[in-house]
Design an enzyme around this catalytic site. Sequence first.
Site, PDB file in Angstrom:
ATOM      1  CG  HIS A 114       0.318   6.294  -0.588  1.00  0.00           C
ATOM      2  ND1 HIS A 114      -0.715   6.926  -0.959  1.00  0.00           N
ATOM      3  CD2 HIS A 114      -0.133   5.560   0.687  1.00  0.00           C
ATOM      4  CE1 HIS A 114      -1.818   6.752  -0.024  1.00  0.00           C
ATOM      5  NE2 HIS A 114      -1.493   6.014   0.892  1.00  0.00           N
ATOM      6  CG  HIS A 172      -1.704   1.164   1.354  1.00  0.00           C
ATOM      7  ND1 HIS A 172      -2.825   1.439   1.010  1.00  0.00           N
ATOM      8  CD2 HIS A 172      -1.300   2.260   2.275  1.00  0.00           C
ATOM      9  CE1 HIS A 172      -3.283   2.638   1.428  1.00  0.00           C
ATOM     10  NE2 HIS A 172      -2.339   3.227   2.020  1.00  0.00           N
ATOM     11  CD  GLU A 173       1.976   3.437   3.557  1.00  0.00           C
ATOM     12  OE1 GLU A 173       2.302   4.528   3.124  1.00  0.00           O
ATOM     13  OE2 GLU A 173       1.123   3.388   4.650  1.00  0.00           O
ATOM     14  CD  GLU A 176      -4.635   6.588   2.040  1.00  0.00           C
ATOM     15  OE1 GLU A 176      -4.741   5.500   2.640  1.00  0.00           O
ATOM     16  OE2 GLU A 176      -3.751   7.547   2.084  1.00  0.00           O
TER      17      GLU A 176
END
EC number: 3.4.24.-
Length: 303
Positions: free
Chosen positions: A153, A149-150, A226
């Site tokens: 980003h 997930h990071e 997100e």
Amino acid sequence: MMRIGLFLLTNLAVLVVFSIVFGILSSVFGLGSVHGAGGLNIASLAVMCAVYGMIGSMISLFLSKWMAKRSTGTVVIEQPRNASEQWLVETVAKQAKAVNIDMPEVGIFDNAQPNAFATGWNKNKALVAVSSGLLHTMTPDEVEAVLAHEIGHVANGDMVTLALIQGVVNAFVMFFARIVGSFVDRVVFKNEDGPGIGYFVTSIVMDILLGFLASAIVMWFSRQREFRADAMGAKLAGRDKMISALNALRPAEARPDQMPENMQAFAISSGQTQGFSIANFFRSHPTLDDRIEALKKYTPGQS
């Protein structure tokens, strides 16, 4: 609610400070000839607002990694000291290679709440960090999904995107606040001799009012990013792992957010708001239920 209040007050304080500095430079030194005999010079005002609006965001962006390390106490893993740190570095390296970005710095910060964040001014100069609480409470599969997930980003350029959006909305806030301030000064206070007290007071008040709207706009964009990062997490680690990781965050969501204010928009989770609330407009993250529902509809290959 306190977290949201502090976030808004911080952003509004920045706008007010810029408003005061802007007023001094333009009225005392005549910078940019914003004020003329016929009132505001709209073209000069637009340029000055664009410049001032972007300065703060760009400074924050370029200092983001340094500020993140200081505010969270993140310790970068220079040389893995144990199997857990070795696994973290290797997992991030594998995921970074999969999305074709340079290896980010990997760090751990001491926080009992399971959380993680990514930051940096450039996708090839990023930092990915996880809390000690996350490592202690999540399974390896869930940690892998959080890291993915990071990395999402970073690969999506979310830090740069949000900085640009913040700069643009700040510019609009400053521009329209001064348009209204000039109107009130000339029409209500009948001041034809340049900016007076009506202009400055009205501009600051409008900075505050429009600042609330600007914060809501920025947070809406943050919530959309997100969803995209969750999709990347599902792509790199697997949808089931990503959903499991989000479910693992539920106990932490019931507690106050322990992340520093300046890092909450870049963390994997934020405080939970139940039901409809005006506070939902100022959330940096969608609710866990919304994120999980979106993941259930995710199909491999979807961006």
